[in-house]
Scaffold this active site. Structure first.
Site: not given
Length: 753
Positions: A199, A208
């Site tokens: 995640e 990210e």
């Protein structure tokens, strides 16, 4: 009822993390650890350190603090590194946790090798270990079932080890403080992994480093055709009209309605002050009442985790306008399909989007919607009109271009990358374009300059607005403006040079100091300063707590030797204001953790700065939030003054409203019934000695963050005389400000009488 003491300690340190081992972009998972298992012990990797930059908000000074991998000292100054991050909010997102847990249990039907990239606290790793444990006895050293977890951020890695130990899973999960692209088969991992659980998603999905991480994992770490949780992610978008969103980026358009003499973005330099060209995360639900939807939602990109993604992609769609209006922004969100069968979903869509696949979203702060601003005043559209939308994605971001039959709106990066351009946050753009704020600054500055024919003025902060305003209002050739620009520095100087002619002043009368933190009479040519001003605004510190702008008071004290006896200080004082608040959504997101899907996380509460349900004598930190974006909220008291800061004096310790250490208690009555979760705090800046011009940064002003201090436990309250049994009708507030540490301490005691 008995009194309920609650000590509120308000303190904040801003930190920037680097490592000594690499200069690779931070979205990849970074090595900062030595060996922790038999395979890693075969290598001779030495212990690594992480350096944390600790900032003193009152001086702007910083120092590097060394964080050792094996340092478990509870007094270590880096202990609360993670309190201002979104980790706690994310772990309190029960919808997210349940979706991942159900998908992992559904996917792991046999013992296999599971890899968890960006493991955080190790929650997904523990879910995987437990799922395999229920089907087969796991062996960590050579058996079929194995979980390998990598986490690059050293403070989080240390916390993950504590969580895994607390759940007695240290023999089932092998942990690495490394970036995933530094894991080696045969050295760190005995074989390629069969299943990836991960995640590493932000509000934009890609920010990210999802794409490069998946690319490397498929190339080097995973078997062919692996199983993955999540399985797929899809980005959706929608065209909207919203004047508030336009004000967050279109300073040139807002200035067209200004009545002062300042041109921050003159013709030909329309983007001289601008926002960063990117999507901006925000809670769009808070804007739903003032947002007009101009299209149906449409799909932009789809990313399958189980196969190697492309680094770049583009798509062009014909979007039908559903109403007449002006497209000010593209709002986007994503939907996560966690299992391969398409039965388990998670969505970050705004509440105005309903779907049979996902539950109605709860408020959370770790994932928001994203907003892409349409350049300028936006694009007018008519109902039924076809708008051509081009979407592009890189490895880490998504961007948009729009055109219709009459207009093409696309971002030219060259217009935003000139050396004289200033990149500011959207809220700062909106402040500089706000007519009421500009009029207040104009009125206060004119009043301060009245009767001064050739003043020497110092702008103590990063205010380009006040610098230009004073330069415009002081036409004498002997007047002079010195701008400290501690954050903008040379960029601020180049910007002023670019806009000087359009504003009718000469740079001969404006000087930018930049790096120098204190001035002497040698710097002012032996002249004393007539006027010291600030908004206050310190570039780069916008996300800090409101009272940390008292740096202006500290700067004023340091400059005392160059101030004339009758020098005017603007603002002349700051007033710390507060209001008791009901904030159920925020309180829930910052609540103490215990069991998450059956996994004990209580050891992380202090590090993450948990606020609710704290043990006795423990208090959580005060954190900066836009109150209006914090979900459900309700004011339970009148706004009250906690203390005042007099900038005519040197910075000093302050005690409550009376400045007396022994008589500093304020008693506040509640005006509405409800559950008090804490207090919102902010500063009102009094710009003139007559107290007639005040700039408030409270919840009604949506461009500033407030400090939020949540109580250890919520308290039912009600108005005096109307309280039900068990409710409090009064709260006693005492306060103190430590001027040396910049620390604000507030004590609150609730009572029924």
């Amino acid at each position: 009822m008995p009194s309920l003491p609650s000590t509120l300690t308000l303190q904040h340190l801003t930190r920037l993390s680097l490592t000594t081992t690499t200069t690779t972009p931070t979205f990849l998972h970074r090595t900062t650890s030595k060996a922790h298992d038999a395979l890693r012990a075969m290598s001779s990797v030495p212990p690594h350190r992480m350096f944390q930059l600790r900032l003193d908000p009152l001086t702007g000074n910083s120092e590097w603090v060394v964080l050792e991998e094996e340092d478990e000292d509870p007094q270590n100054p880096t202990k609360a590194l993670l309190s201002s991050t979104s980790y706690l909010d994310m772990l309190n997102d029960s919808r997210r946790n349940t979706a991942f847990h159900e998908a992992i249990k559904k996917t792991l039907t046999r013992p296999c090798h599971v890899l968890d990239i960006g493991a955080g606290t190790g929650l997904l790793s523990m879910m995987a270990a437990k799922a395999m444990d229920s089907t087969h006895t796991m062996e960590n050293n050579g058996g079929e079932g194995m979980v390998s977890a990598c986490e690059s951020y050293l403070p989080m890695f240390k916390l993950m080890r504590k969580v895994i130990r607390a759940n007695r899973m240290e023999k089932k999960i092998r942990v690495f403080c490394k970036r995933s692209d530094e894991l080696k088969i045969g050295l760190d991992l005995p074989s390629r992994a069969d299943i990836l659980v991960s995640e590493i998603l932000d509000s934009e999905l890609l920010g990210e480093g999802l794409i490069p991480t998946l690319q490397h994992a498929h190339d080097e770490l995973l078997v062919a055709n692996p199983q993955t949780v999540p399985y797929r992610a899809t980005i959706y978008s929608q065209l909207v009209e919203c004047t508030y969103l336009r004000k967050l980026h279109d300073l040139h358009g807002s200035e067209a309605h200004a009545s002062d003499c300042v041109l921050l973005t003159p013709s030909g330099l329309e983007t001289a002050i601008c926002v960063k060209v990117q999507q901006h995360a925000m809670h769009c639900d808070a804007l739903s009442a003032e947002t007009k939807l101009l299209s149906e939602p449409f799909k932009i990109f789809e990313f399958d985790f189980w196969k190697r993604p492309d680094s770049r992609g583009e798509t062009e769609l014909q979007v039908k306008a559903t109403s007449d209006g002006i497209v000010h922004a593209v709002v986007s969100w994503w939907v996560l399909q966690l299992d391969c069968d398409g039965a388990i979903f998670y969505s970050t869509a705004p509440k105005w989007i309903s779907s049979p696949l996902t539950e109605a979203p709860d408020w959370c702060d770790h994932w928001k919607q994203c907003v892409w601003f349409i350049p300028g005043m936006g694009m007018p559209v008519s109902r039924g009109e076809q708008v051509s939308l081009e979407a592009l994605h890189s490895e880490t971001s998504v961007s948009y271009n729009l055109r219709n039959a009459n207009k093409r709106l696309e971002v030219d990066p060259r217009l935003y990358n000139s050396e004289h351009h200033l990149i500011l946050l959207p809220e700062r753009i909106a402040i500089y374009g706000d007519r009421e704020w500009r009029n207040a600054m104009l009125k206060a500055t004119r009043s301060a300059l009245e009767g001064k024919s050739s003043p020497l003025c110092i702008v103590a902060d990063d205010s380009v607005f006040l610098t230009i305003l004073i330069a415009c209002l002081t036409s004498s050739t002997s007047s002079h403006v010195i701008s400290m620009f501690p954050g903008l520095r040379e960029k601020g100087h180049m910007y002023l040079q670019a806009v000087a002619d359009a504003n009718g002043f000469s740079m001969d009368r404006v000087e930018v100091i930049g790096r120098k933190t204190c001035l002497t009479l040698d710097d002012t040519n032996q002249r004393k300063v007539d006027l010291l001003v600030g908004e206050p605004f310190y570039h780069g510190n916008e996300g800090m707590l409101p009272w940390q702008n008292l740096r202006f008071w500290k700067e004023r004290t340091k400059l005392d030797s160059v101030l004339s006896e009758d020098a005017l200080i603007m603002p002349c004082k700051g007033i710390l204001k507060a209001c008791a608040m009901s904030l159920p959504d925020l309180w829930k997101s910052r609540n103490c953790l215990s069991g998450i899907e059956g996994f004990d996380h209580s050891v992380v509460n202090e590090t993450f700065g948990a606020c609710g349900d704290l043990p006795e004598l423990k208090v959580g930190p005060c954190l900066p939030y836009f109150i209006w974006q914090c979900g459900e909220s309700k004011e339970l008291s009148e706004v009250f003054t906690v203390m005042e800061f007099n900038f005519q004096e040197h910075i000093r310790a302050c005690y409550g409203k009376t400045k007396s250490q022994f008589d500093s208690v304020l008693q506040i009555g509640f005006t509405k019934p409800g559950v008090c979760h804490g207090f919102a705090l902010w500063i009102d800046w009094v710009m003139d000695a007559k107290n007639s011009i005040v700039v408030s940064t409270g919840p009604d002003s949506r461009y500033w963050k407030q400090g939020v201090k949540l109580l250890s436990k919520p308290v039912p309250v009600g108005p005096l005389g109307l309280c039900d049994l068990g409710e409090s009708c009064l709260v006693d507030i005492s306060a103190s400000f430590d001027s040396s540490a910049g620390e604000l301490i507030i004590d609150s005691t609730f009572s029924s009488l």
